[in-house]
Design an enzyme around this catalytic site. Sequence first.
Site, PDB file in Angstrom:
ATOM      1  N   PHE A 375      -7.784 -10.929  14.546  1.00  0.00           N
ATOM      2  CA  PHE A 375      -8.730 -10.857  15.663  1.00  0.00           C
ATOM      3  C   PHE A 375      -9.638 -12.084  15.778  1.00  0.00           C
ATOM      4  O   PHE A 375     -10.817 -11.965  16.166  1.00  0.00           O
ATOM      5  CB  PHE A 375      -9.572  -9.571  15.563  1.00  0.00           C
ATOM      6  CG  PHE A 375      -8.764  -8.375  15.127  1.00  0.00           C
ATOM      7  CD1 PHE A 375      -7.627  -8.000  15.820  1.00  0.00           C
ATOM      8  CD2 PHE A 375      -9.118  -7.646  13.998  1.00  0.00           C
ATOM      9  CE1 PHE A 375      -6.849  -6.923  15.416  1.00  0.00           C
ATOM     10  CE2 PHE A 375      -8.355  -6.567  13.583  1.00  0.00           C
ATOM     11  CZ  PHE A 375      -7.215  -6.201  14.295  1.00  0.00           C
ATOM     12  N   CYS A 376      -9.116 -13.262  15.458  1.00  0.00           N
ATOM     13  CA  CYS A 376      -9.910 -14.499  15.566  1.00  0.00           C
ATOM     14  C   CYS A 376     -11.243 -14.391  14.839  1.00  0.00           C
ATOM     15  O   CYS A 376     -12.265 -14.927  15.300  1.00  0.00           O
ATOM     16  CB  CYS A 376     -10.150 -14.882  17.030  1.00  0.00           C
ATOM     17  SG  CYS A 376      -8.662 -15.364  17.868  1.00  0.00           S
ATOM     18  N   ALA A 377     -11.234 -13.667  13.724  1.00  0.00           N
ATOM     19  CA  ALA A 377     -12.441 -13.566  12.894  1.00  0.00           C
ATOM     20  C   ALA A 377     -11.961 -13.532  11.442  1.00  0.00           C
ATOM     21  O   ALA A 377     -12.228 -12.584  10.705  1.00  0.00           O
ATOM     22  CB  ALA A 377     -13.240 -12.327  13.254  1.00  0.00           C
TER      23      ALA A 377
END
Length: 453
Positions: A375-377
């Site tokens: 999730f791009c985290a």
Amino acid sequence: MSVSSAASDQTVCTPLPVLGRDVTVPLVTGGEVTYAALDYAASAPALQRVWDDVAAYAPYYGSVHRGAGYLSQLSTDLFENARNTVAEFLGCRPADQVVFTRSTTDSLNLLARVIPADCQVFVFETEHHASLLPWQDARVTYLDAPSTPQQAVRTLERALADRDPHGPALVCVTGASNVTGELWPVRELAAAAHAHGARIVLDAAQLAPHHPVSVTDLDVDWIAFSGHKLYAPFGSGVLAGRADWLQAAEPYLAGGGASRKVTRREDGGVAVEWHETAARHEAGSPNVIGAYAIASACKALTEAGWDSLVAREQHLVRTVREGLAEVPEVRILSLFGDDAPRVGVLSFVVEGWNSSHFAAALSAEYGIGVRDGLFCAHPLVRTLLGSDPQSQGECGAPEAAPGEKSLNAIRVSFGAGTPDEHVERFVAAVRELVRDGAKWRYRTEEGRCVPAV
Ligand SMILES: Cc1ncc(COP(=O)(O)O)c(C=O)c1O
């Protein structure tokens, strides 16, 4: 900021009409079902109202700003009025500027370009990459993941107390996590930032679609959000807030629209006077329809009423959390603990399952669209899973044997357009998949699980 107390179940409303609500998709096991879009945190469907507004305006679409014709003047008015609507939606101060960008990522990169050269930036490692990465050229301090909202404030206070008190400083923080959905203590972080002479920008990409957000009430200096997460997927985003750093900096993009006057200099070069309004950072022909769509979404959400929208979403959050709590193999990821207030975004892992395999089965066998991955985290997911997210499992075999740590997660997210049936189907599908296993065979294709046939 509390979502749980924002409204009671008595005010729960029906879902807002969205495009795609009747779309059916085929199942690998035969037949078709209505698609359950449960990936709102990535991109939410367009509100029907937004689509209707855009369709009604489309025949009147024209060039903006210098166009002399009637439709150009009409379009210019709509574009500039969209700014006012967004300013009102965000509770902006009178002197604030609303800049239309392409997205939250674009907004935060714009801000990173206009901060003073000696600005120190403070950002938690738990942020989405859009908030984490644009500051690489600045003097940036990455703060460790806190385990409570109070610890987040204390961590920030300590870091700010240690900084050079004379130079400018900026704190960048999310309003709601795109991984856990948990709310961050924005007002308290803003107070801490200001007490130490720093400014603060709120990444409201996941907060604005779920909760009222006010520059004034939260006392933040800027807010960034994306249209496509706010039911207005027409390629626009927003950066709104203090004008001074925006006005003092070179334009984000150089070109027409940003420049007021351009002349040849005696030395053969070109002299430019840049606008001091939001247009300074909107060079090129603006995305009028994108801005108009965002304004339409702002109006639609306000008119629907936040109390009932929040109550309805919290009812869905409870359905999912209570349903998943009955499946011991499921672990919901959380930084701040079970009682933390959160929006309709939840990530989880299933013991013994590869997350991509699980998400593929939800799609292929139940017509449910969720998301799997990091999730791009990445740093946050690494902290929550206690594993190295760079490794990817093969979907044929479970990535994590029972008792072992998962390498990535599954995220379910929903909002104003989600009917109860979608989250109920999701909970029942999770239960069934864990109990009976997948009914179909899957293989890995370019790193993703897909049905074998
Ligand atoms: C918290 C958060 N911030 C920023 C972004 C980036 O948004 P966009 O991709 O629209 O630029 C996202 C997207 O998922 C997000 O969840």
